[in-house]
Write an enzyme that holds these catalytic residues in place. Structure first.
Site, mmCIF file in Angstrom:
data_model
loop_
_atom_site.group_PDB
_atom_site.id
_atom_site.type_symbol
_atom_site.label_atom_id
_atom_site.label_comp_id
_atom_site.label_asym_id
_atom_site.label_seq_id
_atom_site.Cartn_x
_atom_site.Cartn_y
_atom_site.Cartn_z
ATOM 1 N N GLU A 368 -0.233 3.172 5.020
ATOM 2 C CA GLU A 368 -1.329 2.386 5.621
ATOM 3 C C GLU A 368 -2.592 3.240 5.809
ATOM 4 O O GLU A 368 -3.318 3.097 6.796
ATOM 5 C CB GLU A 368 -0.862 1.686 6.891
HETATM 6 N N1 CAA Z 1 -13.441 -4.622 6.863
HETATM 7 C C1 CAA Z 1 -14.208 -5.338 6.025
HETATM 8 N N2 CAA Z 1 -14.746 -4.837 4.900
HETATM 9 C C2 CAA Z 1 -14.509 -3.533 4.622
HETATM 10 C C3 CAA Z 1 -13.737 -2.718 5.463
HETATM 11 C C4 CAA Z 1 -13.193 -3.308 6.636
HETATM 12 N N3 CAA Z 1 -12.437 -2.625 7.496
HETATM 13 N N4 CAA Z 1 -13.691 -1.497 4.937
HETATM 14 C C5 CAA Z 1 -14.416 -1.524 3.795
HETATM 15 N N5 CAA Z 1 -14.887 -2.767 3.617
HETATM 16 C C6 CAA Z 1 -15.767 -3.229 2.544
HETATM 17 C C7 CAA Z 1 -17.067 -2.415 2.541
HETATM 18 O O1 CAA Z 1 -18.013 -2.961 3.422
HETATM 19 C C8 CAA Z 1 -17.494 -2.524 1.104
HETATM 20 O O2 CAA Z 1 -18.110 -3.760 0.871
HETATM 21 P P1 CAA Z 1 -19.687 -3.854 0.480
HETATM 22 O O3 CAA Z 1 -19.842 -3.033 -0.766
HETATM 23 O O4 CAA Z 1 -19.894 -5.307 0.281
HETATM 24 O O5 CAA Z 1 -20.424 -3.274 1.633
HETATM 25 C C9 CAA Z 1 -16.173 -2.580 0.356
HETATM 26 O O6 CAA Z 1 -15.173 -2.980 1.283
HETATM 27 C C10 CAA Z 1 -15.787 -1.250 -0.257
HETATM 28 O O7 CAA Z 1 -15.742 -0.322 0.775
HETATM 29 P P2 CAA Z 1 -16.019 1.220 0.521
HETATM 30 O O8 CAA Z 1 -17.264 1.410 -0.265
HETATM 31 O O9 CAA Z 1 -15.933 1.884 1.861
HETATM 32 O O10 CAA Z 1 -14.781 1.579 -0.419
HETATM 33 P P3 CAA Z 1 -14.238 2.964 -0.897
HETATM 34 O O11 CAA Z 1 -13.837 2.828 -2.310
HETATM 35 O O12 CAA Z 1 -15.179 4.074 -0.524
HETATM 36 O O13 CAA Z 1 -12.858 3.128 -0.094
HETATM 37 C C11 CAA Z 1 -11.351 3.493 1.739
HETATM 38 C C12 CAA Z 1 -12.752 3.053 1.265
HETATM 39 C C13 CAA Z 1 -11.476 3.483 3.254
HETATM 40 C C14 CAA Z 1 -10.948 4.873 1.275
HETATM 41 C C15 CAA Z 1 -10.318 2.414 1.288
HETATM 42 O O14 CAA Z 1 -10.155 2.426 -0.112
HETATM 43 C C16 CAA Z 1 -8.968 2.597 1.945
HETATM 44 O O15 CAA Z 1 -8.767 2.172 3.092
HETATM 45 N N6 CAA Z 1 -7.988 3.223 1.245
HETATM 46 C C17 CAA Z 1 -6.640 3.362 1.744
HETATM 47 C C18 CAA Z 1 -5.805 2.174 1.372
HETATM 48 C C19 CAA Z 1 -4.567 2.051 2.228
HETATM 49 O O16 CAA Z 1 -4.634 2.093 3.452
HETATM 50 N N7 CAA Z 1 -3.430 1.842 1.585
HETATM 51 C C20 CAA Z 1 -2.209 1.607 2.299
HETATM 52 C C21 CAA Z 1 -1.323 0.734 1.492
HETATM 53 S S1 CAA Z 1 -0.522 -0.502 2.408
HETATM 54 C C22 CAA Z 1 0.874 0.192 3.077
HETATM 55 O O17 CAA Z 1 1.044 1.382 3.149
HETATM 56 C C23 CAA Z 1 1.792 -0.815 3.626
HETATM 57 C C24 CAA Z 1 3.208 -0.435 3.808
HETATM 58 O O18 CAA Z 1 4.045 -0.880 3.056
HETATM 59 C C25 CAA Z 1 3.614 0.337 4.995
#
Ligand code: CAA
Length: 384
Positions: A368
């Site tokens: 996550e």
């Molecule tokens: N709420 C709403 N929108 C959001 C947001 C949020 N919390 N976070 C980002 N966004 C939007 C941004 O506003 C952006 O939109 P706009 O271009 O329209 O402004 C868009 O999403 C892209 O955001 P970023 O430019 O910030 O994207 P990025 O490529 O730089 O990545 C990151 C950001 C935070 C690294 C993201 O990719 C991330 O969270 N990665 C990790 C993924 C993750 O948590 N994976 C876990 C898998 S699930 C799991 O583990 C479940 C299980 O089985 C236990």
């Protein structure tokens, strides 16, 4: 500001603690050893309303708040993190995501049985399919495709490290529809496991949370009706990010439970074990470890509860959930390692539980959103 839990919160905490002690503790070592999914425990948790805690009662949930969820997650995770990860994924990634962003028809068809954790008396839970072999932290790089065909989509690709992979009946799948639009071309879908073309891959042989079933899932020309898309076209990435912010409160609380569970075992052991003529709790080396553990765990607990409170107040909790997750998961790794150290040689064998907790703690720094991803979210928020 007040720091006291309500009578209702205390009751939920007691119920979760009793359940963990009576239903999760027996057999926890064997389930870990044999990688046995805790189906019996999950079915009983479903009967108690713990699989859809934050879902409104009219949609089959228990109608509780996020503070209650944190309390329950901590208590269950003190004893068995393989049970609690299943609880966390179904509650916050699946049910909460559906409650917030799905249509009424989708809620009637899927949310009600998922929140109840059962359908026709059988286990009915969900999984969240975002990660791919080449898209983990870099979640916008989705390679799974959902080709639009007018009244349906065709899904192709592979998802990795899926919690509840084989036990779930319903998958929330994130996929790329239009690569030219980047993250705005991503959609989220509700997919049933028994649809043609859905293939559950082999179970991962993991370091920790070994009772939880983690699989890869592949899609080969899977036909998904348009009505199973979540939200408007292109909402998939925002759906994933918004849902994960709540999920991070769940995993932070899981990490908190692993930390406090290993601390409680270390405290008990230090009162029983004698060395150099006295119980080891009388040695300052042990006292200082216990003092640091208690302090950091309390700080982690406050971060989890603050984030939960913000969510319940409908405030933005993206920053606080990342802070809670990174701090609690690093506390879990550190505190469980200290608990093994306090137990000495006994800590290194399975009967004393803390070695399992140390193995279980590691994943909380990875899934996550890794600790590094949480620091990206935090630094972007404080710098903007
Ligand atoms: N709420 C709403 N929108 C959001 C947001 C949020 N919390 N976070 C980002 N966004 C939007 C941004 O506003 C952006 O939109 P706009 O271009 O329209 O402004 C868009 O999403 C892209 O955001 P970023 O430019 O910030 O994207 P990025 O490529 O730089 O990545 C990151 C950001 C935070 C690294 C993201 O990719 C991330 O969270 N990665 C990790 C993924 C993750 O948590 N994976 C876990 C898998 S699930 C799991 O583990 C479940 C299980 O089985 C236990």
């Amino acid at each position: 500001m007040q720091f006291q839990l309500s009578e209702e919160h205390l009751m939920i905490q007691r119920a979760a603690r009793d359940f963990a002690q009576t239903e999760c503790l027996p057999g926890v070592i064997e389930r870990d050893e044999l990688q046995k999914f805790p189906k019996e425990q999950i079915l009983k948790l479903a009967d108690l309303g713990f699989m859809g805690m934050m879902v409104e009662e009219k949609y089959g949930g228990a109608g509780m708040d996020t503070i209650s969820y944190v309390l329950a997650m901590e208590e269950i995770s003190k004893v068995d993190a393989s049970v609690s990860v299943c609880v966390s994924v179904n509650n916050s990634l699946v049910c909460y995501g559906l409650q917030q962003y799905c249509s009424e028809e989708q809620k009637q068809k899927y949310l009600i049985p998922l929140a109840q954790g059962k359908k026709d008396g059988e286990l009915y839970i969900g999984a969240f399919l975002l990660s791919e072999p080449e898209a983990g932290s870099d979640a916008t790089s989705q390679r799974t495709t959902a080709e639009f065909k007018g009244d349906h989509y065709v899904l192709n690709g592979i998802k990795n490290w899926i919690t509840n992979g084989s036990s779930a009946s319903v998958y929330l799948v994130i996929a790329q529809t239009d690569i030219s639009k980047g993250h705005k071309g991503i959609n989220a879908f509700i997919v049933e496991k028994n649809w043609p073309g859905v293939v559950v891959g082999a179970k991962e042989n993991k370091m920790g949370i070994r009772g939880s079933d983690t699989h890869s899932i592949s899609f080969q020309d899977v036909k998904v009706p348009l009505e199973n898309r979540i939200g408007v076209d292109g909402f998939g990435f925002a759906f994933a990010m918004k849902t994960l912010a709540g999920g991070r409160i769940g995993i932070a609380s899981q990490a908190l439970g692993i930390a406090s569970g290993s601390y409680e075992l270390a405290l008990k052991y230090s009162k029983e074990r004698k060395a150099f003529g006295k119980e080891i709790m009388h040695h300052q080396a042990i006292q200082f470890k216990l003092a640091d553990m208690a302090t950091r765990i309390e700080a982690a607990r406050l971060l989890c509860l603050k984030s939960a409170w913000e969510k319940d107040q409908h405030l933005d909790y993206t920053l606080s959930s990342s802070m809670a997750k990174v701090f609690a998961s690093e506390t879990a790794m550190w505190a469980s390692t200290e608990a093994v150290q306090i137990h000495g040689g006994y800590g290194y064998v399975k009967e004393f539980h803390v070695e399992r907790m140390m193995r279980d703690a590691k994943i909380t720094q990875i899934y996550e959103g890794t600790s590094e991803v949480q620091r990206i979210v935090i630094s972007r928020s404080i710098l903007k």
